[in-house]
Design an enzyme around this catalytic site. Structure first.
Site, PDB file in Angstrom:
ATOM      1  N   ASN A 115       0.833  -1.198   0.000  1.00  0.00           N
ATOM      2  CA  ASN A 115       0.000   0.000   0.000  1.00  0.00           C
ATOM      3  C   ASN A 115       0.867   1.246   0.000  1.00  0.00           C
ATOM      4  O   ASN A 115       1.864   1.318   0.741  1.00  0.00           O
ATOM      5  CB  ASN A 115      -0.897   0.010   1.242  1.00  0.00           C
ATOM      6  CG  ASN A 115      -1.971  -1.064   1.184  1.00  0.00           C
ATOM      7  OD1 ASN A 115      -3.032  -0.861   0.628  1.00  0.00           O
ATOM      8  ND2 ASN A 115      -1.667  -2.219   1.758  1.00  0.00           N
ATOM      9  N   GLU A 234     -11.868  -8.366  -1.694  1.00  0.00           N
ATOM     10  CA  GLU A 234     -11.272  -8.416  -0.369  1.00  0.00           C
ATOM     11  C   GLU A 234     -12.282  -8.959   0.644  1.00  0.00           C
ATOM     12  O   GLU A 234     -13.493  -8.806   0.482  1.00  0.00           O
ATOM     13  CB  GLU A 234     -10.830  -7.024   0.069  1.00  0.00           C
ATOM     14  CG  GLU A 234      -9.749  -6.414  -0.801  1.00  0.00           C
ATOM     15  CD  GLU A 234      -9.282  -5.068  -0.269  1.00  0.00           C
ATOM     16  OE1 GLU A 234      -8.107  -4.964   0.098  1.00  0.00           O
ATOM     17  OE2 GLU A 234     -10.102  -4.127  -0.224  1.00  0.00           O
TER      18      GLU A 234
END
Length: 535
Positions: A115, A234
């Site tokens: 990320n 997710e």
């Protein structure tokens, strides 16, 4: 970057984590740097799986932090402290080195995803820094993936866009994280060089029981595939969610169903266990976008009538053939209700069929006649998910010629039946082994009677004294393959017996094999009572 600190139930914790009681020192810059240096703040690896093949597609690198005095700390505590002290770059740099170094020796062609924050993409040297950090680890840049949130696309950020294109030029893969939770411009989504789109766990959890979530996920998958992006779901926690996502065309998934975030040694073992699984193939486009074009082709080319009705019995979609069955064009038919098109009797029949289809797992078959033509229809309910009926699919086949043939055959059989009142001639047939499987119609036939029932009833009318003899003579003739002939008495419709002669000959193939026996029974003498048979 807060995604790096997802809790062990990364994607959908049932209850928010209870904040620890932090010491006074943990959130200070020296303590955070020390935690990063000593590995208390360390990378963990959550598997990303191919939903179709079950192969390991990659790992998302997440952060774990256990302070010596407080135990695990929540992301809400950690992220603000790191941002306040300007340590987000240090976190990313450290994790890149440690995670890529560890994963370089693991088997497989999986990706590693990290990320990054929008602010980091605005740094002039970001691309070069990434390349410099990863090079000595031996992990290939083309298997590196950087995830950014969709908020990056809100503003016209020239530097961030240039950085993304520079990273893509190096072979780095780019993904949009937590799609659907922020704000984004579809124009910029199309312009940026993204490879993946990650659907936020909030839409995945409970989608099996929430039609609204399922429809949002369907729309996002269609959007992503129409832009050439792979889709990652997710927070998959159940097999039902995995199955639905696969059916919708989602490519990849991660969540507790597959594994929680793993320490490096556990991740290495996970990779080894999956090294024999065939690697993910090029994604198969099974998206709603693809299915729409398949459906369009089917509606246009198939030689039967097709229609989709909504729950209100309105024609949402038809093909030209179905519309023509009603003497209309597609434009005239679509949008109208069944109630608008038919006379009362036919309308009530159609609505009754829809009512039956609403609660049936099997297609409902119905024969209609309209505009001088006969149509056989099959009506099935359409489910968007368990118990979520969104309408009805109707297939209509023009069977006018078939029905005309059946009517002709029924007329001929009726003629034979009435003709038998004048004389007792009866046609019969048998299989090669002598098993009788056909007897022609008679006036004593019952409505709806099966052929086997007709044969059984007919044989029952043979005089009981003659029945064993006739059976024995027939059984003796069949193996010989010679013509058969015998006399017997048969009870008529009013109880009287008539003397009958049965003749039969075998029908043979070119090689002499018997294919079938064909026979006829004719009346010899009409007698009022049981006659004496010729010896």
């Amino acid at each position: 970057m807060q995604d790096m600190f997802k809790t062990p139930g990364e994607f959908m914790p049932q209850t928010p984590p209870r904040p620890a009681s932090p010491s006074r020192a943990w959130h200070e810059r020296p303590a955070l740097l020390q935690a990063l240096a000593q590995g208390q703040l360390h990378p963990a690896f959550q598997p990303v799986m191919d939903l179709r093949s079950g192969a390991l597609a990659g790992f998302e690198v997440l952060a774990r932090y256990e302070a010596p005095d407080t135990g695990p700390l929540s992301p809400a505590q950690i992220i603000p402290a790191l941002e306040r002290h300007g340590l987000m770059d240090a976190l990313l740099d450290t994790f890149l080195l440690r995670a890529c170094t560890a994963a370089a020796s693991w088997p497989g062609q999986f990706t590693l995803a990290f990320n990054v924050a929008p602010d980091q993409l605005r740094q002039d040297d970001f691309t070069q820094r990434i390349a410099t950090l990863v090079a000595p680890t031996g992990f290939p840049l083309h298997r590196l993936e950087l995830e950014v949130t969709e908020n990056l696309m809100v503003a016209d950020d020239g530097q961030a866009e240039r950085t993304l294109h520079a990273l893509a030029a190096l072979g780095v893969r780019l993904a949009i994280d937590d799609f659907g939770t922020g704000y984004s411009s579809l124009t910029r989504l199309e312009a940026f060089p993204f490879h993946k789109l990650k659907i936020d766990a909030g839409f995945i959890h409970g989608m099996a029981d929430a039609p609204s979530k399922r429809r949002i996920v369907t729309a996002v998958i269609g959007l992503g595939h129409s832009l050439g992006l792979s889709l990652v779901a997710e927070g998959i926690e159940t097999e039902a969610e995995r199955s639905q996502l696969r059916a919708l065309g989602c490519d990849l998934g991660q969540g507790w169903l597959f594994a929680r975030a793993l320490r490096p040694v556990e991740a290495a073992s996970f990779a080894m266990r999956h090294q024999d699984t065939p690697p993910p193939a090029q994604p198969i486009d099974n998206s709603p976008f693809q299915q729409l074009h398949q459906l369009n082709t089917l509606y246009e080319r198939i030689p039967v009538g097709l229609c989709f009705l909504d729950r209100e019995a309105r024609h949402v979609r038809t093909n030209a053939r179905f519309a023509a069955m009603h003497g209309l064009t597609q434009e005239e038919l679509e949008g109208t209700s069944v109630r608008d098109l038919h006379d009362t009797a036919l309308r009530d029949t159609v609505l009754a069929v829809l009512h039956r289809a609403l609660v049936s797992d099997n297609p409902i078959e119905q024969l209609y006649r309209t505009n001088g033509r006969d149509y056989l229809t099959f009506c099935s309910r359409v489910l968007a998910g368990p118990g979520d009926v969104i309408g009805f699919s109707v297939v209509a086949i023009d069977v006018t010629e078939r029905q005309a043939t059946l009517r002709t055959l029924r007329t001929m059989e009726e003629h034979l039946r009435h003709a038998s009142e004048l004389h007792m001639d009866i046609i019969w047939g048998a299989q090669p082994d002598g098993e009788i499987d056909y007897i022609g119609p008679t006036t004593t036939d019952l409505p709806g009677e099966t052929m086997q029932a007709r044969i059984t009833r007919w044989l029952h009318n043979v005089h009981p004294e003659d029945h064993p003899r006739v059976q024995a003579e027939w059984r003796a003739t069949v193996p010989l393959g010679t013509p058969f002939q015998c006399l017997f008495r048969l009870r008529g419709p009013f109880g009287q017996y008539r003397l009958m002669r049965s003749r039969s000959s075998p029908y043979r193939a070119a090689d002499g094999t018997i294919l079938r026996w064909y026979g006829v029974i004719t009346e010899e003498v009409a007698e009022p009572g049981p006659p004496a048979l010729p010896g």
